[in-house]
Design a protein around this motif. Structure first.
Motif, PDB file in Angstrom:
ATOM      1  N   ARG A 287       0.894  -1.209   0.109  1.00  0.00           N
ATOM      2  CA  ARG A 287       0.140   0.171   0.041  1.00  0.00           C
ATOM      3  C   ARG A 287       0.818   1.458   0.067  1.00  0.00           C
ATOM      4  N   SER A 288       1.982   1.231   0.373  1.00  0.00           N
ATOM      5  CA  SER A 288       2.964   2.333   0.412  1.00  0.00           C
ATOM      6  C   SER A 288       3.655   2.850  -0.881  1.00  0.00           C
ATOM      7  N   PHE A 289       3.619   1.788  -1.675  1.00  0.00           N
ATOM      8  CA  PHE A 289       4.313   1.865  -2.843  1.00  0.00           C
ATOM      9  C   PHE A 289       3.140   2.818  -4.031  1.00  0.00           C
ATOM     10  N   ALA A 290       3.536   3.528  -4.631  1.00  0.00           N
ATOM     11  CA  ALA A 290       2.687   4.157  -5.779  1.00  0.00           C
ATOM     12  C   ALA A 290       2.255   3.264  -6.648  1.00  0.00           C
ATOM     13  N   SER A 291       3.109   2.251  -6.990  1.00  0.00           N
ATOM     14  CA  SER A 291       2.734   0.996  -7.796  1.00  0.00           C
ATOM     15  C   SER A 291       2.278  -0.288  -7.366  1.00  0.00           C
ATOM     16  N   GLY A 292       1.622  -0.173  -5.853  1.00  0.00           N
ATOM     17  CA  GLY A 292       1.438  -1.396  -5.061  1.00  0.00           C
ATOM     18  C   GLY A 292       0.115  -1.947  -5.967  1.00  0.00           C
ATOM     19  N   ALA A 293      -0.795  -1.267  -6.192  1.00  0.00           N
ATOM     20  CA  ALA A 293      -1.876  -1.512  -6.708  1.00  0.00           C
ATOM     21  C   ALA A 293      -1.634  -2.667  -8.129  1.00  0.00           C
ATOM     22  N   ASP A 294      -0.254  -2.376  -8.653  1.00  0.00           N
ATOM     23  CA  ASP A 294       0.031  -3.252  -9.853  1.00  0.00           C
ATOM     24  C   ASP A 294       0.601  -4.529  -9.419  1.00  0.00           C
ATOM     25  N   LEU A 295       0.402  -5.120  -8.295  1.00  0.00           N
ATOM     26  CA  LEU A 295       0.806  -6.493  -7.797  1.00  0.00           C
ATOM     27  C   LEU A 295      -0.325  -7.211  -7.887  1.00  0.00           C
ATOM     28  N   TYR A 296      -0.713  -8.356  -8.733  1.00  0.00           N
ATOM     29  CA  TYR A 296      -1.725  -9.194  -8.772  1.00  0.00           C
ATOM     30  C   TYR A 296      -1.640 -10.607  -8.986  1.00  0.00           C
ATOM     31  N   LEU A 297      -2.429 -11.318  -8.752  1.00  0.00           N
ATOM     32  CA  LEU A 297      -2.348 -12.810  -8.603  1.00  0.00           C
ATOM     33  C   LEU A 297      -2.571 -13.399 -10.111  1.00  0.00           C
ATOM     34  N   ASP A 298      -3.506 -12.749 -10.918  1.00  0.00           N
ATOM     35  CA  ASP A 298      -3.808 -13.275 -12.179  1.00  0.00           C
ATOM     36  C   ASP A 298      -3.396 -12.466 -13.140  1.00  0.00           C
ATOM     37  N   SER A 299      -3.186 -12.770 -14.484  1.00  0.00           N
ATOM     38  CA  SER A 299      -2.928 -12.284 -15.551  1.00  0.00           C
ATOM     39  C   SER A 299      -3.835 -11.263 -16.120  1.00  0.00           C
ATOM     40  N   ARG A 300      -5.066 -11.292 -15.673  1.00  0.00           N
ATOM     41  CA  ARG A 300      -6.340 -10.341 -15.984  1.00  0.00           C
ATOM     42  C   ARG A 300      -6.316  -9.103 -15.023  1.00  0.00           C
ATOM     43  N   ARG A 301      -5.637  -9.390 -14.051  1.00  0.00           N
ATOM     44  CA  ARG A 301      -5.312  -8.527 -13.133  1.00  0.00           C
ATOM     45  C   ARG A 301      -6.664  -7.926 -12.274  1.00  0.00           C
ATOM     46  N   ARG A 302      -7.259  -9.064 -11.993  1.00  0.00           N
ATOM     47  CA  ARG A 302      -8.412  -8.784 -11.084  1.00  0.00           C
ATOM     48  C   ARG A 302      -8.186  -9.189  -9.677  1.00  0.00           C
ATOM     49  N   VAL A 303      -7.217  -9.869  -9.348  1.00  0.00           N
ATOM     50  CA  VAL A 303      -6.958 -10.272  -7.950  1.00  0.00           C
ATOM     51  C   VAL A 303      -5.858  -9.464  -7.318  1.00  0.00           C
ATOM     52  N   SER A 304      -5.918  -8.471  -6.707  1.00  0.00           N
ATOM     53  CA  SER A 304      -4.875  -7.630  -6.237  1.00  0.00           C
ATOM     54  C   SER A 304      -4.181  -8.362  -5.072  1.00  0.00           C
ATOM     55  N   LEU A 305      -2.927  -8.316  -4.806  1.00  0.00           N
ATOM     56  CA  LEU A 305      -2.196  -8.706  -3.533  1.00  0.00           C
ATOM     57  C   LEU A 305      -1.627  -7.469  -2.814  1.00  0.00           C
ATOM     58  N   GLU A 306      -1.663  -7.461  -1.709  1.00  0.00           N
ATOM     59  CA  GLU A 306      -1.112  -6.285  -0.624  1.00  0.00           C
ATOM     60  C   GLU A 306      -0.375  -7.134   0.502  1.00  0.00           C
ATOM     61  N   PRO A 307       0.852  -7.473   0.325  1.00  0.00           N
ATOM     62  CA  PRO A 307       1.761  -8.367   1.265  1.00  0.00           C
ATOM     63  C   PRO A 307       2.270  -6.978   2.075  1.00  0.00           C
ATOM     64  N   ASP A 308       2.683  -7.229   3.458  1.00  0.00           N
ATOM     65  CA  ASP A 308       2.987  -6.188   4.364  1.00  0.00           C
ATOM     66  C   ASP A 308       4.487  -5.764   4.123  1.00  0.00           C
ATOM     67  N   LEU A 309       5.085  -6.812   3.649  1.00  0.00           N
ATOM     68  CA  LEU A 309       6.729  -6.255   3.300  1.00  0.00           C
ATOM     69  C   LEU A 309       6.983  -6.668   1.954  1.00  0.00           C
ATOM     70  N   LEU A 310       7.489  -5.372   1.227  1.00  0.00           N
ATOM     71  CA  LEU A 310       8.069  -5.558   0.024  1.00  0.00           C
ATOM     72  C   LEU A 310       9.382  -4.791   0.021  1.00  0.00           C
ATOM     73  N   TRP A 311      10.435  -5.483  -0.758  1.00  0.00           N
ATOM     74  CA  TRP A 311      11.702  -4.682  -0.965  1.00  0.00           C
ATOM     75  C   TRP A 311      11.694  -4.445  -2.595  1.00  0.00           C
ATOM     76  N   LYS A 312      11.720  -3.355  -2.928  1.00  0.00           N
ATOM     77  CA  LYS A 312      11.665  -3.013  -4.384  1.00  0.00           C
ATOM     78  C   LYS A 312      12.691  -2.119  -4.546  1.00  0.00           C
ATOM     79  N   GLN A 313      13.459  -2.353  -5.868  1.00  0.00           N
ATOM     80  CA  GLN A 313      14.901  -1.680  -6.025  1.00  0.00           C
ATOM     81  C   GLN A 313      14.798  -1.656  -7.636  1.00  0.00           C
ATOM     82  N   ALA A 314      14.927  -0.581  -8.426  1.00  0.00           N
ATOM     83  CA  ALA A 314      15.056  -0.433  -9.810  1.00  0.00           C
ATOM     84  C   ALA A 314      13.699  -1.126 -10.441  1.00  0.00           C
ATOM     85  N   SER A 315      12.557  -0.864  -9.944  1.00  0.00           N
ATOM     86  CA  SER A 315      11.178  -1.428 -10.437  1.00  0.00           C
ATOM     87  C   SER A 315      11.564  -2.969 -10.469  1.00  0.00           C
ATOM     88  N   ARG A 316      12.258  -3.720  -9.690  1.00  0.00           N
ATOM     89  CA  ARG A 316      12.316  -5.086  -9.606  1.00  0.00           C
ATOM     90  C   ARG A 316      12.021  -5.481  -8.057  1.00  0.00           C
TER      91      ARG A 316
END
Length: 415
Positions: A287-316
């Motif tokens: 939720r703290s990342f601007a692109s957090g809503a871009d994390l999905y379980l399915d290829s159709r991007r219908r099931v969003s994922l919101e883990p408590d801990l994410l390490w993101k570096q250089a868009s990876r």
């Protein structure tokens, strides 16, 4: 249950409460999110389980006080470190003799604020836009044109004024007012708060919504007040009240409730970020990342994922984890937690994730769950933190977890 009754409940425990009516049960459910009320063992009694919420709630027919499972000093440490990890060691607060979580919080807040006020009230430049008798600062041309048309003698000015009436002091004043309206604050703590309130008499009284307590941008001159201000923000974000008379401005406190799920989650995230030496832009929740809503379980991007801990570096994404404030069974893992972490691993395309729990008395040691799926091994690291140990040992454990997380991230970066 009469209007003067006080019932003590235990976090995540069922307490027998006698004489509850349907209306009273309904009121409790409205004020304590997720509370479970079931028929009790004794005739006419109900088993009331407040879940992970601690604090106090004033009802029309009495008061409920929920004590945390952890020692109050340890809860204050988790709070303190979560919002101010750099300075948590600077203050060893002597807790008041009167029991109660809210009273302890009021005592710690009052002592910290009074200590800082001895060096002077916090002041800063504040932008003002006023109609003045003489020119002050810059003239606001559009507003001045309106004044001329209306034949008003004032001059529309914009200027900077050095004043104590700033957002920092407004937050402090409102937190004092909310605590003084609570029945859980004893005489000693109330006296400290009263002395602090006298210093803020000329500061504007501002009401803040619990869902929107503004953040403060700290500068060198306001840094010493950081701990007190962040405690004030914590108090305001967890308080509940009713405005009984809007014209008179009379406010009745309904109580303070703190979700230990959130406290534990925020502490773990902050402690790991500090141990890894990362910024909020690199390590946080989905939720703290601007692109957090871009994390999905399915290829159709219908099931969003919101883990408590994410390490993101250089868009990876380099690491994913989740925090669970609940007991972990000695012999098996909760299937729901495993399923959730597997979903996070699929959505992030990572092979290893981490689940973090608080340690209980019957808790086993750390473990690893390996789940092979279609020839690809998924590893779920299960780690426990003993929250009843001293702060140094807790932070030492967080350093160990950070070392493991860095090793996971290094493997990801090489793949």
């Amino acid at each position: 249950m009469s209007s003067t009754d006080v019932h003590s409940l235990k976090e995540q425990g069922a307490t027998q409460v006698h004489g509850l009516s349907c209306d009273q049960i309904s009121e409790i459910k409205q004020l304590i999110p997720g509370v479970v009320i079931e028929p009790g063992v004794d005739p006419g009694a109900y088993a009331v389980n407040p879940g992970c919420h601690v604090g106090s709630v004033r009802l029309t027919f009495g008061e409920l006080r929920v004590m945390p499972k952890l020692p109050i000093a340890r809860v204050l440490f988790l709070w303190s470190y979560a919002f101010d990890p750099k300075h948590w060691r600077d203050r060893e607060v002597e807790l008041p003799k009167a029991p109660g979580l809210i009273n302890a919080l009021a005592h710690a807040f009052g002592l910290e604020l009074e200590r800082q006020m001895r060096s002077g009230l916090l002041e800063d430049y504040q932008r003002k836009e006023e109609n003045e008798r003489t020119v002050r600062g810059r003239i606001r041309m559009v507003e001045q044109w309106v004044n001329t048309l209306r034949q008003r003698p004032e001059v529309a000015c914009t200027y900077e004024e050095y004043t104590a009436d700033i957002i920092e002091n407004q937050l402090l004043k409102e937190a004092i007012r909310m605590l003084r309206a609570s029945l859980d604050v004893d005489h000693s703590s109330a006296k400290i708060l009263s002395r602090c309130a006298q210093e803020l008499l000329n500061v504007s009284a501002v009401r803040f919504a619990t869902h929107y307590v503004p953040e403060v941008a700290y500068r060198p001159r306001s840094a010493r007040y950081r701990r007190a201000i962040e405690l004030a923000r914590l108090i305001l974000s967890r308080s509940s009240f009713e405005l009984d008379d809007q014209e008179a401005g009379f406010v009745r406190m309904r109580g303070f409730l703190f979700d230990m799920n959130r406290v534990f989650e925020e502490f773990v995230r902050t402690a790991l970020r500090e141990a890894l030496g990362l910024s909020r832009n690199s390590f946080g929740s989905a939720r703290s990342f601007a692109s957090g809503a871009d994390l999905y379980l399915d290829s159709r991007r219908r099931v969003s994922l919101e883990p408590d801990l994410l390490w993101k570096q250089a868009s990876r994404l380099r690491f994913v984890g989740d925090v669970k404030y609940k007991k972990l069974a000695p012999s098996s893992m909760p299937n729901a937690d495993i399923y959730q972490m597997l979903a996070y691993l699929v959505g992030t395309e990572l092979d290893t994730g981490m689940l973090i729990y608080p340690k209980s008395t019957e808790e086993p040691s750390d473990r690893t769950v390996e789940i092979p799926i279609d020839g690809r091994a998924r590893r779920i690291l299960v780690r426990v933190i003993d929250l009843e140990s001293n702060p140094e040992r807790i932070l030492s454990k967080m350093d160990v977890l950070a070392y493991e997380i860095r090793a996971i991230a290094t493997t990801v970066s090489r793949s």
